[in-house]
Design an enzyme around this catalytic site. Sequence first.
Site, PDB file in Angstrom:
ATOM      1  N   LEU A 161       0.821  -1.218   0.000  1.00  0.00           N
ATOM      2  CA  LEU A 161       0.000   0.000   0.000  1.00  0.00           C
ATOM      3  C   LEU A 161       0.853   1.266   0.000  1.00  0.00           C
ATOM      4  CD1 LEU A 161      -2.974   1.070   0.453  1.00  0.00           C
ATOM      5  CD2 LEU A 161      -2.404   1.098   2.889  1.00  0.00           C
ATOM      6  N   HIS A 162       0.451   2.233  -0.791  1.00  0.00           N
ATOM      7  CA  HIS A 162       1.119   3.540  -0.750  1.00  0.00           C
ATOM      8  C   HIS A 162       0.151   4.612  -1.207  1.00  0.00           C
ATOM      9  CE1 HIS A 162       1.939   1.575  -4.652  1.00  0.00           C
ATOM     10  NE2 HIS A 162       1.980   2.771  -5.193  1.00  0.00           N
ATOM     11  N   GLN A 163       0.202   5.720  -0.505  1.00  0.00           N
ATOM     12  CA  GLN A 163      -0.636   6.873  -0.837  1.00  0.00           C
ATOM     13  C   GLN A 163       0.203   7.930  -1.528  1.00  0.00           C
ATOM     14  OE1 GLN A 163      -4.222   8.388   0.197  1.00  0.00           O
ATOM     15  NE2 GLN A 163      -3.443   9.440   1.998  1.00  0.00           N
TER      16      GLN A 163
END
Length: 203
Positions: A161-163
């Site tokens: 996950l990465h924003q």
Amino acid sequence: MTVPPGPTEPSEPSLPPHEPNRDMPTEAYGGAGVPDAFGRLWTPHRLAYIQGAGKPTGPGAHEGCPFCVAPTLSDEEALIVARGALVYAILNLYPYNSGHVLICPYRHLADYTELSAVESAEFGDFTTRAIRALRSASGPHGFNIGMNLGSVAGAGIAAHLHQHVVPRWGGDTNFMPVVGRTKVLPQLLADTRKLLADAWPGG
Ligand SMILES: [Zn+2]
């Protein structure tokens, strides 16, 4: 909203406006030397990831994941802007704009819903801090913020996950995909990292 790709996501097909094929020379930015320059400019920083992330380093599925490897490197090597207890902020190696930051949990998890409550809180807090750091450092006019969950949604590294936090300036859509290739040099990435690290809000 779609957001640009992560650190080792050079070939995501569905992420305008920085989709890599469009990243190549256009009629607005001609010149035979451009492809060579692009490769040379990016290779050193890609190498930092490739050396650690390009091949599995152990039996676990997460071993070799660039977002798992990055925190094991120095801030300067990995272009990490800030480290929290459970999440960290890192510059995208393939920025749409200068200062394109990614917020990642240290834990190797794919889906936003897998974040624990405390991880989620710090994930949000780091997003806020990234915005504040960018505003302080470079005064963007706006931001694109978001996640691509799953490869079908455009995530190049869907497993971790990465924003994305992408600073935007008026008119940047027209020239940044071209100019960005020229101005986002490794040195500038290092400078950007230092700038944001210094501007990162404490406490
Ligand atoms: Zn990972």
